[in-house]
Scaffold this active site. Structure first.
Site, short mmCIF file in Angstrom:
data_model
loop_
_atom_site.label_atom_id
_atom_site.label_comp_id
_atom_site.label_asym_id
_atom_site.label_seq_id
_atom_site.Cartn_x
_atom_site.Cartn_y
_atom_site.Cartn_z
N LYS A 58 33.64 -4.54 4.74
CA LYS A 58 34.84 -6.21 4.83
C LYS A 58 36.00 -6.08 4.65
CE LYS A 58 31.39 -6.17 6.03
NZ LYS A 58 29.43 -5.09 5.93
N VAL A 193 24.35 -1.32 13.28
CA VAL A 193 25.64 -2.27 12.48
C VAL A 193 26.74 -1.23 12.23
CG1 VAL A 193 25.93 -3.74 11.08
CG2 VAL A 193 23.55 -2.86 11.35
N GLY A 281 21.58 5.67 10.94
CA GLY A 281 20.73 4.69 10.08
C GLY A 281 20.45 5.95 9.01
N HIS A 454 33.22 -33.19 11.37
CA HIS A 454 34.06 -32.98 12.97
C HIS A 454 35.58 -32.64 12.38
CE1 HIS A 454 35.38 -33.21 16.92
NE2 HIS A 454 36.56 -34.12 16.57
P1 FAD Z 1 22.01 0.89 -3.24
O1 FAD Z 1 23.60 0.64 -3.41
O2 FAD Z 1 22.02 2.61 -2.78
O3 FAD Z 1 22.16 1.87 -4.64
C1 FAD Z 1 21.45 2.79 -5.28
C2 FAD Z 1 21.80 3.13 -6.49
O4 FAD Z 1 21.01 3.88 -7.35
C3 FAD Z 1 23.30 4.52 -6.43
O5 FAD Z 1 24.94 3.05 -7.34
C4 FAD Z 1 22.65 5.37 -6.86
O6 FAD Z 1 23.94 6.42 -7.12
C5 FAD Z 1 22.21 5.11 -8.32
N1 FAD Z 1 21.15 5.92 -7.72
C6 FAD Z 1 20.45 6.72 -6.48
N2 FAD Z 1 19.30 7.06 -7.69
C7 FAD Z 1 19.67 7.73 -8.87
C8 FAD Z 1 19.06 8.11 -9.63
N3 FAD Z 1 18.28 8.90 -10.15
N4 FAD Z 1 19.73 7.82 -11.55
C9 FAD Z 1 20.81 7.03 -11.65
N5 FAD Z 1 21.23 6.68 -10.60
C10 FAD Z 1 20.21 6.63 -9.21
N6 FAD Z 1 23.76 -4.85 3.78
C11 FAD Z 1 24.22 -5.93 3.98
O7 FAD Z 1 23.29 -6.87 3.70
N7 FAD Z 1 25.48 -6.00 4.32
C12 FAD Z 1 26.66 -5.97 4.44
O8 FAD Z 1 27.30 -6.27 5.15
C13 FAD Z 1 26.37 -4.80 4.71
N8 FAD Z 1 27.35 -2.83 5.03
C14 FAD Z 1 26.80 -1.71 4.46
C15 FAD Z 1 27.95 -1.27 5.17
C16 FAD Z 1 28.35 0.04 5.44
C17 FAD Z 1 28.51 0.47 5.08
C18 FAD Z 1 26.82 0.29 4.29
C19 FAD Z 1 26.27 2.01 4.27
C20 FAD Z 1 25.57 0.16 4.24
C21 FAD Z 1 26.25 -1.58 4.40
N9 FAD Z 1 24.88 -2.55 4.24
C22 FAD Z 1 24.81 -4.19 4.18
C23 FAD Z 1 23.63 -2.11 3.77
C24 FAD Z 1 23.28 -2.33 2.30
O9 FAD Z 1 24.42 -1.43 0.92
C25 FAD Z 1 22.01 -1.31 0.92
O10 FAD Z 1 21.06 -2.82 1.30
C26 FAD Z 1 22.57 -2.07 -0.75
O11 FAD Z 1 23.23 -1.64 -1.29
C27 FAD Z 1 20.59 -2.14 -0.82
O12 FAD Z 1 21.08 -1.78 -2.13
P2 FAD Z 1 19.89 -0.92 -3.24
O13 FAD Z 1 20.74 -1.16 -4.78
O14 FAD Z 1 18.49 -0.83 -2.88
O15 FAD Z 1 20.79 0.51 -2.84
P1 NAI Z 2 20.83 1.46 12.11
O1 NAI Z 2 19.92 1.19 12.33
O2 NAI Z 2 21.90 -0.46 12.29
O3 NAI Z 2 21.20 1.63 13.97
C1 NAI Z 2 21.81 2.84 14.11
C2 NAI Z 2 21.71 3.39 15.76
O4 NAI Z 2 21.78 4.74 15.75
C3 NAI Z 2 20.51 2.45 16.55
O5 NAI Z 2 20.94 1.86 17.50
C4 NAI Z 2 19.66 4.06 17.33
O6 NAI Z 2 19.00 3.95 18.30
C5 NAI Z 2 21.31 5.09 17.25
N1 NAI Z 2 20.41 6.56 16.82
C6 NAI Z 2 19.47 7.06 16.19
N2 NAI Z 2 18.90 8.13 16.39
C7 NAI Z 2 20.66 8.05 17.43
C8 NAI Z 2 20.32 9.69 18.42
N3 NAI Z 2 19.99 10.97 18.00
N4 NAI Z 2 21.26 9.42 19.28
C9 NAI Z 2 21.91 8.38 19.32
N5 NAI Z 2 21.67 7.42 19.05
C10 NAI Z 2 21.05 7.52 17.70
O7 NAI Z 2 21.41 1.94 11.43
P2 NAI Z 2 23.70 2.21 11.11
O8 NAI Z 2 24.11 1.75 11.37
O9 NAI Z 2 23.08 3.67 10.54
O10 NAI Z 2 23.19 1.60 9.75
C11 NAI Z 2 22.39 1.86 8.38
C12 NAI Z 2 21.73 0.73 7.65
O11 NAI Z 2 22.75 -0.01 7.36
C13 NAI Z 2 21.62 -0.93 8.32
O12 NAI Z 2 20.29 -0.56 9.32
C14 NAI Z 2 21.99 -1.56 7.53
O13 NAI Z 2 20.70 -2.24 7.14
C15 NAI Z 2 22.89 -1.07 6.66
N6 NAI Z 2 24.02 -2.33 7.41
C16 NAI Z 2 23.90 -3.85 7.23
C17 NAI Z 2 25.36 -3.96 7.68
C18 NAI Z 2 25.37 -5.15 7.88
O14 NAI Z 2 24.52 -5.67 7.13
N7 NAI Z 2 26.44 -6.28 8.08
C19 NAI Z 2 26.50 -3.60 8.10
C20 NAI Z 2 26.52 -1.79 7.97
C21 NAI Z 2 25.22 -1.61 7.28
#
Ligand code: FAD
Ligand code: NAI
Length: 475
Positions: A58, A193, A281, A454
């Protein structure tokens, strides 16, 4: 000598650190273990969300959007700017400082709530009388015993088979968030996403972006009327999105990546790019947890198997967030974390999975809650739909951002709101009203009868509610 806790939380992402805080609020003696390291090797709690997910993405979306506005939209407001340049290193440094503020904030919250934080990897050792022994491997080794354990170890990016991430040319979300320069040509595999958010960031900064998506439909899980509107806007901005693609061989050279792919018509194509982001994913992360030592059951995807209340197969072991089933969203992880802490305290924690909002932070933003029109049709549910375009909203016109609409779906008989789908300005904020409405099981008539300020974008939500009953006032 082991240290004893009521609860040990493994993982300090949004699922874990929030579970720890709520458990501490409820009077439990809590430890939280997290292994994430910052660039200096120090602790960086907050997980994927804070370090390489929600927060940094973000920050970059905001910086790149300012750049895009200055380049393409200031002129229409009469603001003349010239020589607009992007200092990518500064943008990335700002993002890093935003991340650090969040890391520090969580460390402060641990102190405030008297949670003992351990920096290192947590692993199950064995079940002991009245709990579980957890070994922490960090700078030092510690043995902890917890009466209850919450596993919140999150997820990791899924690579394409045979093409591991090198974070130089083939990037996961991690590398995608810390490129030092703007690639001339950027490829992305997967238009989910991450593909759309990261593709937008680097396109705004000048990269030529091509996204290859396997599915024939754009954003298949999103209401298709909304997805089509968003697709139109992204293509107009210059994102090349190829649907129905089969990705073939990927050759990683010294300076770039060559991707062989087949288009929807079955024609062979190639794509040469400077960098390739794989966003297909994420997989649940249980690496290093030593789940086998205690017989913690995983499902076929490698996620920890839990019931609807986040209980694993082991008494006293819970799991929340990305490492269990359900949408991989930070706020879903947090809700589960709170509910589990309350259940551990003997309360009735609750998560309403029907009202978890989704937001994609592109421009236009896409946000939704509840069911899509295609889901309602598939379920044979009788519904009424109402939509209102931002083109007819005074605030959107004043903002100069009239793309998109609010669409509301309500039960044909009871009028209960079943889903709201938004594409357009500030959809991420507008969706909150709709989540509240659905949580209180409001009808579209309820929203239609509530006074909305509004001029505000939220009037489009009210008008969409009026549209369900075919009585919009401004369209
Ligand atoms: P995580 O955030 O993955 O945290 C897990 C933690 O556990 C990590 O710090 C890891 O190091 C630690 N850990 C793992 N194994 C061990 C171990 N054995 N011992 C000690 N520590 C350990 N979600 C949204 O809702 N809004 C968004 O805008 C959004 N944007 C995203 C953008 C990107 C690029 C990505 C990749 C994801 C995004 N997500 C978003 C998804 C979101 O980041 C995850 O759903 C969320 O972080 C999950 O939270 P969690 O606590 O389950 O795991
Ligand atoms: P995603 O599940 O959103 O999208 C993966 C896309 O890749 C799908 O459209 C799928 O059809 C495609 N795909 C899968 N295999 C493929 C292949 N072999 N060739 C071409 N296309 C293929 O997963 P993404 O974008 O990696 O994000 C992971 C997760 O992280 C999201 O599902 C979401 O839960 C979380 N996230 C949330 C955000 C938010 O809330 N704003 C921002 C970024 C991530």
């Amino acid at each position: 000598m082991s240290q004893q806790f009521d609860v040990i939380v493994i993982g300090a992402g949004p699922g874990g650190y929030i579970a720890a805080i709520r458990a501490a609020q409820l009077g439990m003696r809590v430890a939280c273990v997290d292994e994430w390291k910052n660039a200096a090797g120090g602790p960086a709690p907050g997980g994927t969300c804070t370090n390489v997910g929600c927060i940094p993405s973000k920050a970059l979306l905001q910086s790149s959007e300012h750049f895009d506005q200055a380049n393409h939209h200031f002129a229409e407001h009469g603001i003349a700017v010239s020589d607009v340049r992007m200092d990518v290193a500064k943008m990335v440094a700002r993002k890093d400082s935003v991340v650090k503020q969040n890391n520090d904030g969580i460390l402060y919250l641990f102190k405030k709530n008297k949670i003992t934080f351990f920096h290192g990897r947590g692993a199950f050792v064995k079940a002991v009388d009245g709990g579980y022994e957890i070994k922490v491997s960090g700078a030092a080794e510690e043995i902890l015993v917890g009466k209850q354990i919450v596993v919140a170890t999150g997820s990791t990016a899924r690579p394409l088979p045979g093409t591991p991430f090198d974070e130089q040319l083939v990037l996961s979300n991690d590398g995608a968030l810390r490129m030092g320069t703007v690639p001339k040509k950027l490829g992305l595999i997967g238009s989910g996403v991450i593909g759309l958010e990261m593709g937008s960031v680097w396109r705004r900064l000048g990269a030529e972006v091509t996204i290859l998506e396997a599915l024939p439909e754009f954003l298949g899980a999103v209401d298709q009327q909304i997805a089509k509107e968003a697709h139109k806007a992204f293509v107009k901005q210059g994102l090349k999105i190829e649907l129905g693609v089969t990705v073939g061989a990927i050759k990683v050279g010294k300076k770039g990546v060559n991707v062989a792919w087949t288009n929807a018509k079955g024609e062979a194509q190639t794509l040469d790019v400077d960098k390739l982001i794989i966003s297909i994913g994420r997989s649940p992360n249980t690496v290093g947890l030593n789940a086998d030592a205690v017989g913690l059951k995983l499902d076929a995807r490698g996620a920890i198997e839990v019931d609807a209340e986040c209980r694993s197969n082991l008494s006293g072991v819970w799991a929340v967030g990305d490492v269990v089933h359900g949408p991989m969203l930070a706020h879903k992880a947090e809700e589960e974390g709170v509910a589990v802490a309350e259940r551990m305290a003997g309360q009735h924690g609750h998560v309403n999975f029907n009202t978890i909002p989704w937001v994609i932070y592109t421009n236009p933003e896409i946000a939704w809650v509840g069911q899509t029109e295609q889901q309602l049709k598939a379920a044979g549910r009788a519904y009424r739909a109402g939509s209102f375009p931002f083109l007819a909203n005074g605030r959107a016109r004043a903002l100069g951002d009239t793309t998109g609409m609010v669409k509301m779906l309500a039960d044909a008989t009871t009028d209960e709101i079943l889903g709201v789908h938004i594409v357009g300005p500030m959809a991420s904020e507008l969706i909150a009203e709709c989540v509240v409405a659905m949580a209180f099981r409001a009808s579209s008539e309820d929203i239609a009868r509530i006074c909305h300020a509004h001029p505000s974008l939220s009037e489009a939500t009210k008008e969409a509610a009026l549209a369900v009953d075919k009585r919009t006032l401004n369209f």
